[in-house]
Design a protein around this motif. Structure first.
Motif, short mmCIF file in Angstrom:
data_model
loop_
_atom_site.label_atom_id
_atom_site.label_comp_id
_atom_site.label_asym_id
_atom_site.label_seq_id
_atom_site.Cartn_x
_atom_site.Cartn_y
_atom_site.Cartn_z
N UNK A 1 35.09 5.57 -9.30
CA UNK A 1 34.17 5.67 -8.15
C UNK A 1 34.78 6.36 -6.94
N UNK A 2 36.11 6.32 -6.83
CA UNK A 2 36.74 6.96 -5.67
C UNK A 2 36.62 8.49 -5.75
N UNK A 3 36.39 9.04 -6.95
CA UNK A 3 36.25 10.49 -7.10
C UNK A 3 34.80 10.95 -6.94
N UNK A 4 33.87 10.03 -7.12
CA UNK A 4 32.45 10.42 -7.11
C UNK A 4 32.01 10.97 -5.77
N UNK A 5 32.50 10.39 -4.69
CA UNK A 5 32.06 10.84 -3.37
C UNK A 5 32.47 12.28 -3.09
N UNK A 6 33.64 12.69 -3.60
CA UNK A 6 34.08 14.07 -3.39
C UNK A 6 33.16 15.05 -4.11
N UNK A 7 32.66 14.63 -5.25
CA UNK A 7 31.79 15.52 -6.02
C UNK A 7 30.49 15.82 -5.30
N UNK B 1 27.88 12.64 -13.74
CA UNK B 1 28.08 11.98 -12.45
C UNK B 1 28.08 10.46 -12.59
N UNK B 2 27.20 9.94 -13.45
CA UNK B 2 27.16 8.50 -13.68
C UNK B 2 28.43 7.98 -14.32
N UNK B 3 28.97 8.73 -15.29
CA UNK B 3 30.21 8.30 -15.95
C UNK B 3 31.39 8.35 -14.98
N UNK B 4 31.42 9.38 -14.13
CA UNK B 4 32.50 9.46 -13.15
C UNK B 4 32.43 8.27 -12.19
N UNK C 1 25.27 8.58 -8.03
CA UNK C 1 25.93 8.03 -6.85
C UNK C 1 24.91 7.60 -5.80
N UNK C 2 23.88 8.43 -5.59
CA UNK C 2 22.87 8.11 -4.58
C UNK C 2 22.07 6.88 -4.98
N UNK C 3 21.60 6.84 -6.22
CA UNK C 3 20.75 5.73 -6.65
C UNK C 3 21.54 4.45 -6.86
N UNK C 4 22.68 4.55 -7.54
CA UNK C 4 23.50 3.36 -7.76
C UNK C 4 24.02 2.82 -6.44
N UNK C 5 24.42 3.73 -5.54
CA UNK C 5 24.90 3.27 -4.24
C UNK C 5 23.82 2.56 -3.44
N UNK C 6 22.59 3.11 -3.46
CA UNK C 6 21.50 2.47 -2.73
C UNK C 6 21.17 1.10 -3.30
N UNK C 7 21.18 0.98 -4.63
CA UNK C 7 20.91 -0.31 -5.26
C UNK C 7 21.98 -1.33 -4.93
N UNK C 8 23.24 -0.87 -4.85
CA UNK C 8 24.33 -1.78 -4.51
C UNK C 8 24.27 -2.22 -3.05
N UNK C 9 23.93 -1.28 -2.18
CA UNK C 9 23.85 -1.59 -0.75
C UNK C 9 22.75 -2.61 -0.47
N UNK C 10 21.60 -2.43 -1.11
CA UNK C 10 20.47 -3.33 -0.89
C UNK C 10 20.17 -4.11 -2.18
N UNK C 11 21.09 -4.97 -2.55
CA UNK C 11 20.88 -5.81 -3.72
C UNK C 11 19.71 -6.76 -3.58
N UNK D 1 21.65 24.36 -11.08
CA UNK D 1 21.15 23.25 -11.88
C UNK D 1 22.22 22.21 -12.14
N UNK D 2 23.43 22.67 -12.47
CA UNK D 2 24.54 21.75 -12.70
C UNK D 2 24.92 21.03 -11.40
N UNK D 3 24.96 21.77 -10.29
CA UNK D 3 25.32 21.17 -9.01
C UNK D 3 24.31 20.13 -8.57
N UNK D 4 23.03 20.38 -8.83
CA UNK D 4 21.98 19.46 -8.39
C UNK D 4 22.04 18.11 -9.08
N UNK D 5 22.62 18.07 -10.27
CA UNK D 5 22.63 16.81 -11.01
C UNK D 5 23.71 15.83 -10.61
#
Length: 391
Positions: free
Chosen positions: A268-274, A260-263, A315-325, A306-310
């Motif tokens: 990044x435009x594909x990550x949200x669909x995942x 997910x991190x590599x995607x 996206x959640x953590x990187x997105x949050x860090x970007x939103x609140x720099x 297990x695969x789905x949960x990862x």
């Protein structure tokens, strides 16, 4: 950031080790629940309180811990967190009553709360890529998966002490090594992060879809990992086999959190669909796991969820860090606190369903439904733009 590949590699390894040591405490009680219940002389469902106790203080420390990390640095707070985790696992070994176990888990939760956020921020502040963030996420969930696999193997030797002894050793090993890791730089603007109040972070609606994604993927998978061993044992499987199957519910993230991190980093435009796809797959995997059908199908369900949960982690953590720099660690604290609250409430409730007809299946059905419903607020149209350049 360091201008040197070896230093970046060392920083990634340090973050991974911290994440694994903290994550181990998430999954260590569930696979030993029956021997703990016997040792404490309590019903099986009551052992869920030990998981709840950890996550209560884990929850309390999320945003305050994040603000401390923003101001003081992630490596320093990470070492402090590991020392607290070690202490929390030592207490139940010295005070062998159930009350001692609860106190120890409350103490350990203080350390895991700070340590989990600290590891994520350490990777961001040193390496600074979504791919590295995914590797850190894999370590966190992998630590819990390792606990689910290791504890049943050590029960014959350590008996009820197995969850605590193995977690204590894990924390101490990483604590000794962490001072050798590269320092993270505490920027001046981060020292001024107290300008972003807790209320300001909580009111930021841009973080909410990401909080739902992380709560569903991490929170629900932890609850499943906590009780999957008991569910399978009730269906007639041995402890070791049940532990191996249940471990797959968390170990799958070892693959998909970095993926997910590599995607996110490359497309990044594909990550949200995942994110939406992962919610549907997680619900499907949960249903396969809970049904009393062929073992191969239940194993497939454990692997699938297990695969789905990862997938959502980076996206959640990187997105949050970007939103609140202005306060990246505090933003992570908020995201993770939502998942933690779900675990605090959900773990004991699912434990109580083992006293109902079906021996826990009602709780697992509820988890599958919640996982599917989580798709609604995290549809691509509902998510903020996610940027991979958070370093």
């Amino acid at each position: 950031m360091f201008g040197s590949a070896p230093k970046s590699l060392a920083a990634t390894a340090a973050g991974v080790a911290l994440g694994a040591a903290v994550g181990y405490n998430i999954g260590n009680v569930g696979p030993g629940a029956d021997v703990l219940a016997k040792a404490y002389g309590l019903p099986l469902g009551t052992i869920g309180v030990l998981t709840t106790a950890l996550f209560v203080t884990h929850l309390v420390m999320q945003i305050p811990g994040g603000r401390l990390i923003d101001e003081r640095g992630a490596r320093t707070l990470g070492m402090f967190a590991l020392a607290i985790v070690a202490l929390g696992n030592l207490i139940p070994l010295l005070v062998t009553s159930f009350a001692g176990g609860v106190i120890g888990r409350l103490v350990a939760g203080l350390g895991t709360g700070v340590g989990f956020v600290g590891g994520s921020e350490y990777v961001r502040a040193t390496v600074g890529t979504a791919g590295a963030q995914g590797l850190y996420g894999a370590a966190g969930v992998g630590g819990g998966g390792l606990a689910i696999a290791i504890v049943p193997l050590t029960v014959p030797t350590l008996d009820w002490r197995a969850p605590y002894v193995t977690a204590f050793i894990c924390a101490c090993v990483v604590l000794v090594c962490l001072p050798l890791a590269p320092r993270d730089r505490v920027r001046r603007e981060r020292r001024r992060s107290n300008r972003a109040s807790v209320a300001d972070i909580v009111r930021d609606r841009r973080l909410y879809p990401l909080a739902v994604a992380h709560s569903a993927s991490f929170g629900l998978s932890v609850i499943i990992g906590t009780w999957a061993v008991s569910l399978l044992q009730h269906d007639g499987y041995g402890r070791r086999l049940a532990g191996a199957v249940a471990a797959l519910t968390l170990l799958g993230g070892l693959i998909t959190r970095p993926v997910g991190g590599r995607i996110l980093q490359r497309r990044p435009e594909s990550a949200t669909r995942l994110l939406g796809v992962s919610m549907v797959l997680g619900a499907t995997g949960t249903l396969l796991l809970l049904l009393d059908i062929r073992l191969s199908a239940r194993i497939a369900g454990a692997v699938l969820l297990g695969l789905a949960a990862g997938l959502p982690f980076a996206a959640a953590f990187t997105g949050a860090q970007a939103i609140r720099g202005d306060a990246p660690a505090a933003a992570i604290g908020f995201i993770n606190s939502c998942a933690t609250l779900l675990i605090v409430v959900g773990a004991p409730l699912v434990g109580l369903t083992f006293a109902l007809p079906g021996q826990g299946r009602a709780g697992f059905v509820a988890i599958a439904v919640l996982w599917a419903l989580a798709y609604l607020p995290i549809r691509p149209s509902k998510l903020p733009a996610l940027r991979p350049d958070v370093g």
